[in-house]
Design a protein around this motif. Structure first.
Motif, mmCIF file in Angstrom:
data_model
loop_
_atom_site.group_PDB
_atom_site.id
_atom_site.type_symbol
_atom_site.label_atom_id
_atom_site.label_comp_id
_atom_site.label_asym_id
_atom_site.label_seq_id
_atom_site.Cartn_x
_atom_site.Cartn_y
_atom_site.Cartn_z
ATOM 1 N N SER A 1 1.448 -0.393 -9.544
ATOM 2 C CA SER A 1 0.268 0.446 -9.643
ATOM 3 C C SER A 1 0.294 0.770 -10.950
ATOM 4 O O SER A 1 0.813 0.451 -12.130
ATOM 5 C CB SER A 1 0.771 1.707 -8.884
ATOM 6 N N GLY A 2 -0.751 1.942 -11.337
ATOM 7 C CA GLY A 2 -1.051 2.308 -12.503
ATOM 8 C C GLY A 2 -2.504 2.238 -13.230
ATOM 9 O O GLY A 2 -2.791 2.820 -14.386
ATOM 10 N N ASP B 1 -3.723 0.600 -7.679
ATOM 11 C CA ASP B 1 -3.453 1.763 -6.821
ATOM 12 C C ASP B 1 -4.221 1.658 -5.713
ATOM 13 O O ASP B 1 -3.610 2.001 -4.670
ATOM 14 C CB ASP B 1 -3.955 3.159 -7.727
ATOM 15 N N GLY B 2 -5.543 1.106 -5.730
ATOM 16 C CA GLY B 2 -6.162 1.035 -4.506
ATOM 17 C C GLY B 2 -5.725 -0.292 -3.454
ATOM 18 O O GLY B 2 -5.251 -0.194 -2.430
ATOM 19 N N GLN C 1 -11.218 -8.365 -8.322
ATOM 20 C CA GLN C 1 -10.471 -9.844 -8.107
ATOM 21 C C GLN C 1 -9.505 -9.833 -6.924
ATOM 22 O O GLN C 1 -9.186 -10.501 -6.049
ATOM 23 C CB GLN C 1 -9.776 -10.292 -9.271
ATOM 24 N N SER C 2 -8.798 -8.579 -6.710
ATOM 25 C CA SER C 2 -7.712 -8.301 -5.557
ATOM 26 C C SER C 2 -8.612 -8.307 -4.291
ATOM 27 O O SER C 2 -8.148 -8.814 -3.126
ATOM 28 C CB SER C 2 -7.348 -6.659 -5.698
ATOM 29 N N ALA D 1 0.222 -0.522 1.926
ATOM 30 C CA ALA D 1 0.902 0.581 2.366
ATOM 31 C C ALA D 1 0.156 0.858 3.985
ATOM 32 O O ALA D 1 1.113 0.840 5.153
ATOM 33 C CB ALA D 1 1.062 1.837 1.742
ATOM 34 N N GLN D 2 -1.053 0.803 3.954
ATOM 35 C CA GLN D 2 -1.608 1.098 5.135
ATOM 36 C C GLN D 2 -1.502 0.054 6.315
ATOM 37 O O GLN D 2 -1.185 0.027 7.552
ATOM 38 C CB GLN D 2 -3.109 1.348 5.107
ATOM 39 N N MET D 3 -1.504 -1.221 5.735
ATOM 40 C CA MET D 3 -1.348 -2.421 6.592
ATOM 41 C C MET D 3 0.163 -2.506 7.065
ATOM 42 O O MET D 3 0.297 -2.895 8.203
ATOM 43 C CB MET D 3 -1.580 -3.607 5.836
ATOM 44 N N LYS D 4 1.090 -1.907 6.155
ATOM 45 C CA LYS D 4 2.493 -2.177 6.455
ATOM 46 C C LYS D 4 2.900 -1.307 7.724
ATOM 47 O O LYS D 4 3.205 -1.326 8.595
ATOM 48 C CB LYS D 4 3.389 -2.006 5.406
ATOM 49 N N THR D 5 2.146 -0.044 7.688
ATOM 50 C CA THR D 5 2.135 1.211 8.656
ATOM 51 C C THR D 5 1.534 0.522 9.874
ATOM 52 O O THR D 5 2.079 0.865 10.945
ATOM 53 C CB THR D 5 1.633 2.369 8.119
#
Length: 374
Positions: free
Chosen positions: A119-120, A125-126, A185-186, A132-136
């Motif tokens: 992050s940073g 960050d996005g 690119q992400s 994190a949303q996918m993991k949840t």
């Protein structure tokens, strides 16, 4: 004295302005066994690439410093003999590994077993928030996978339905991220990661909006080439003919069965080793029994590589329609002409040889045949 201070301040300002912008990655590692080991910085998507840089883990921390001329995808990872590589869910990072966008600025990296991330900067960050949303969303998948092996059919059915719902929610979240970031690119990496989940229309929409940096990300050229193949067998196009052998070794042209003015034909790309294919086959068997005397036919194209497994699959699944294969697995020549990269994959062709639907499964097949075979 005031004049001297002003000149000194000006000198400091000029020195600061002359410094080249750079990046600094400050990282933590949540495993004391990795102290004294090196973290490596790799170029993303280059197989067997040599590390671009390395940093020693000391007291659970490490630091990388450098200058990046333009944002680029990179990977932080340990040597394979230090941390055994493990597959991660699509879009997520493997343990103690992180794919991120390297750009000038202050970056923070966390490498751990469950949720490595960088992050940073706004893009990182996005991406971290999406992961994190996918993991949840995926938190219950392990239990659902276990339920899908139950001997209770109702438990299996409920688990499969819930699993598909979660999978769709993840795909929707990823699609939204990509469409909002078609110059990032992400997002390009995620498009390739989710190429089997995002439909053809969505992929074409994304590519139409993407810029050159997006398209230059590793593997996007392959994805674009695949989309070009799909355009040749899109709904509204004529079917593409090919030759292939039946189980007895006799060669047939697809056009012997398709587009000859006699039947509406479902071309079914499948394999005996494919669980979703086997799961969907009873629906095809039922549809064939119901409509075969009303102008409906099926031609199966098997992506098997072993003749005995293919024959056993045909027998065990009660398949009674024409079967063809070149026993080349994923390199099946017919599958390549139709851009098949996941199975089951179906193509519904009208009597005149025009493709009228693709990827119909389950109850969708019966509904479509009811509509056109009135």
């Amino acid at each position: 004295m005031k004049k001297y201070l002003t000149l000194a301040a000006s000198a400091l300002l000029l020195a600061a302005c002359s410094e080249k912008p750079g990046y600094e990655i400050n990282g933590t590692v949540a495993n004391t066994d990795l102290n004294g080991k090196y973290v490596y910085l790799y170029e993303y998507g280059v197989q067997d690439a040599a590390p671009m840089d390395s940093a020693l883990v000391q007291n659970g921390t490490f630091t990388f410093k450098g200058t990046q001329s333009a944002p680029a995808l990179r990977k932080l990872a340990f040597a394979e003999d230090v941390v055994e590589p493990k597959r991660a869910a699509s879009g997520e990072n493997a343990p103690f590994t992180s794919v991120f966008v390297l750009e000038n600025g202050k970056l923070q990296a966390v490498l751990d077993e469950a949720a490595s991330a960088v992050s940073g900067t706004p893009e990182n960050d996005g991406l971290k928030a999406l992961q994190a949303q996918m993991k949840t969303l995926r938190a219950d998948l392990e239990k659902l996978s276990a339920d899908m092996k139950s001997e209770d059919k109702e438990v299996v059915s409920a688990a499969e339905k819930k699993y598909d719902e979660i999978d769709q929610k993840v795909t929707d979240a990823v699609k939204t991220y990509i469409l909002n970031n078609t110059t990032k690119q992400s997002a390009a990496k995620l498009l390739y990661d989710f190429r089997y989940s995002l439909d053809e229309a969505a992929q074409n929409e994304i590519i139409a909006k993407a810029d050159s940096a997006f398209k230059a990300v590793p593997n996007i050229d392959k994805l674009m080439a695949h989309l070009d193949v799909l355009k040749t067998v899109a709904v509204g196009k004529k079917f593409v003919d090919f030759e292939m052998a039946d189980p007895n070794g006799k060669t047939h042209k697809l056009s012997e069965f398709v587009g000859n003015g006699k039947n509406i034909v479902l071309i079914d790309f499948w394999a005996s080793w494919c669980p979703p294919c086997r799961r969907d086959m009873p629906n095809l068997v039922a549809a064939y029994k119901k409509y075969k005397n009303k102008g409906f036919e099926i031609v199966g194209i098997s992506l098997d590589s072993k003749a005995d497994a293919w024959a056993k699959g045909v027998k065990d699944l009660n398949i009674t329609w024409t079967q063809l294969s070149d026993l080349q697995g994923w390199k099946n020549s017919g599958a390549q002409l139709y851009g098949v990269n996941s199975i089951p994959h179906t193509v519904l062709v009208d009597k005149d040889g025009t493709i009228i639907a693709k990827n119909l499964h389950g109850e969708e097949i019966d509904a479509k045949l009811q509509e056109i075979l009135k």
